[in-house]
Design a protein around this motif. Structure first.
Motif: not given
Length: 156
Positions: A48-53, A58-63, A77-83, A91-100
């Motif tokens: 999905v990411v390759r088809r929709n770079p 797409a990056y947020n979901m894979r992240g 890496a995926d959350f950073n790319k989404a951002i 949502q990507a910031y919150a997801n990255r926050g969760l990983v941190y």
């Protein structure tokens, strides 16, 4: 009123140890998490990411799936790319926050939850995540306020 506040604080303090046991970066992945991060699922999301770079979702979901599988470096890496694609993607910031948060980087987590909430002040997951950070930092009143805010926003 004071006894009620004391009871709530005691309850939150008790939950802190449960939370660290359940969300430790070293905790075994649940069966759902292992399935989500299965090679087939990752391959599908990568397609999905390759088809929709240029699609931040797409990056947020894979992240998210990488994170559930404990693959934090790839998740970041995926959350950073989404951002980078959409700097206003709460949502990507919150997801990255969760990983941190999961990796013990509480200052970075707090920063990301705050950024998420500055973009979308109705994003209840960011209030919940920030509340957990506050609880880890023993800021029980701030945690309680964020938990209450998250509850008040959630639809019935």
């Amino acid at each position: 009123m004071v006894p009620l506040a004391a009871a709530l604080m005691a309850t939150l303090a008790g939950c802190a140890s449960l939370d660290s046991a359940n969300t430790s970066a070293n905790a075994p992945a649940s069966e759902d998490s292992r399935y989500a991060a299965s090679p087939a699922n990752i391959a599908s999301l990568s397609a999905v990411v390759r088809r929709n770079p240029n699609d931040p979702q797409a990056y947020n979901m894979r992240g998210t799936v990488f994170g559930k599988g404990g693959r934090y470096k790839e998740a970041l890496a995926d959350f950073n790319k989404a951002i980078s694609i959409d700097p206003n993607y709460a949502q990507a910031y919150a997801n990255r926050g969760l990983v941190y948060r999961e990796t013990g980087k509480l200052n970075l987590a707090l920063s990301d939850y705050n950024r998420s909430l500055s973009i979308d002040p109705t994003y209840s997951n960011a209030y919940l995540g920030r509340g957990i950070v506050y609880r880890h930092e023993h800021k029980m009143l701030a945690a309680l306020k964020d938990f209450n805010k998250a509850i008040s926003i959630r639809p019935d």
